[in-house]
Write an enzyme that holds these catalytic residues in place. Structure first.
Site, mmCIF file in Angstrom:
data_model
loop_
_atom_site.group_PDB
_atom_site.id
_atom_site.type_symbol
_atom_site.label_atom_id
_atom_site.label_comp_id
_atom_site.label_asym_id
_atom_site.label_seq_id
_atom_site.Cartn_x
_atom_site.Cartn_y
_atom_site.Cartn_z
ATOM 1 N N CYS A 93 0.820 -1.209 0.000
ATOM 2 C CA CYS A 93 0.000 0.000 0.000
ATOM 3 C C CYS A 93 0.858 1.266 0.000
ATOM 4 C CB CYS A 93 -0.988 -0.068 1.171
ATOM 5 S SG CYS A 93 -2.427 0.986 0.955
ATOM 6 N N ARG A 127 -12.844 6.026 -1.934
ATOM 7 C CA ARG A 127 -11.941 5.118 -1.231
ATOM 8 C C ARG A 127 -12.241 3.661 -1.584
ATOM 9 N NH1 ARG A 127 -8.491 6.713 2.382
ATOM 10 N NH2 ARG A 127 -7.517 5.039 3.531
ATOM 11 N N HIS A 193 -3.660 -5.793 2.459
ATOM 12 C CA HIS A 193 -3.358 -6.037 3.872
ATOM 13 C C HIS A 193 -3.958 -7.393 4.234
ATOM 14 C CE1 HIS A 193 -2.316 -1.773 4.203
ATOM 15 N NE2 HIS A 193 -3.406 -1.531 3.497
HETATM 16 N N1 GLN Z 1 -2.346 6.948 1.980
HETATM 17 C C1 GLN Z 1 -2.537 5.897 1.094
HETATM 18 C C2 GLN Z 1 -3.916 5.797 0.477
HETATM 19 O O1 GLN Z 1 -4.935 5.978 1.141
HETATM 20 C C3 GLN Z 1 -2.088 4.599 1.722
HETATM 21 C C4 GLN Z 1 -3.113 3.827 2.472
HETATM 22 C C5 GLN Z 1 -2.557 2.621 3.134
HETATM 23 O O2 GLN Z 1 -1.361 2.417 3.224
HETATM 24 N N2 GLN Z 1 -3.438 1.791 3.673
HETATM 25 O O3 GLN Z 1 -3.962 5.560 -0.697
#
Ligand code: GLN
Length: 236
Positions: A93, A127, A193
């Site tokens: 990520c 998101r 994750h």
């Molecule tokens: N800031 C990044 C995003 O939201 C990374 C998110 C994350 O590592 N879970 O895309």
């Protein structure tokens, strides 16, 4: 076979969202189960990244932590030296985003990345949160990639790299083709994750095998149960 390995956990206090610390623990467990002694080095802000370790792990993180981590790693040549040597690097990520050319911070500013990966990350409209299932194309012999994503990144891959997997549930990179992650040289990047290596222990073995050669098999029945339940949840 090598009987000792050193794993570097890059900036775990800045980059460790959603249990990504578990990736290092899974690597340790899978190496130790094969009789390999493991040393883990946590690199904290201000510490140099050792260049001669065996495997490197970088996790996810939000906003300011990601920007701070990128600043620190841009001025440290340990990781680049390890990459040039071909040391496996797992980047999850934010960890994947910041190894690229640039990424976008929560205010919409472009932040320079470390420049190891031929990727750029802009913002998704919405998101991406939820389970992901993807078929791995970037690493041979890997079963379905299973994990959980939570990000706003839309990561475009340049010609210098290839995707890790083709997504059939979830979003993944969120730019163009439905793919997740990146493989470039010794770097394997993913949005997943879970931690991703707990849900996909074959990927952990792949990283270890890049260093020590073929590993003996181990009993993966509990991991298979775990994978089965997460896969079923993803399909509900
Ligand atoms: N800031 C990044 C995003 O939201 C990374 C998110 C994350 O590592 N879970 O895309």
């Amino acid at each position: 076979m090598t009987d000792r390995l050193t794993f570097v956990h890059v900036l775990p206090t800045l980059l460790g969202s959603y249990g990504d610390v578990g990736n290092v623990l899974v690597l340790r467990h899978r190496a130790e189960s094969r009789g390999i002694r493991v040393t883990i080095v946590d690199v904290e802000p201000g510490d140099p990244v050792p260049s001669s370790a065996d495997i490197y792990v970088i996790g996810g993180g939000q906003g300011d932590q990601e920007t701070r981590a990128a600043e620190l790693l841009r001025s440290d040549f340990g990781l680049s030296a390890a990459y040039r040597r071909g040391a496996p690097i797992l980047a999850v990520c934010a960890g994947m985003q910041l190894l690229g050319e640039w990424f976008t911070d929560p205010s919409g500013n472009k932040v320079a990345g470390v420049g190891l990966l031929d990727v750029t990350t802009s913002r998704l409209q919405q998101r991406a949160v939820g389970d992901v299932l993807a078929e791995v194309s970037g690493v041979p012999g890997m079963p379905t990639l299973i994990g959980f994503e939570n990000h706003l990144g839309a990561t475009a891959l340049g010609s210098g790299c290839r995707p890790l997997a083709r997504v059939w549930r979830g979003v993944g990179n969120g730019a163009g083709e439905p793919v997740d992650g990146v493989v470039q040289g010794s770097v394997v990047g993913t949005y997943l994750h879970g931690p991703v290596l707990a849900l996909n222990p074959m990927l952990a073995d792949h990283l270890i095998q890049e260093v020590v050669g073929t590993l003996p098999p181990m009993d993966d029945s509990r991991a298979e149960e775990f994978r089965g339940s997460r896969r079923a949840r993803a399909l509900r």
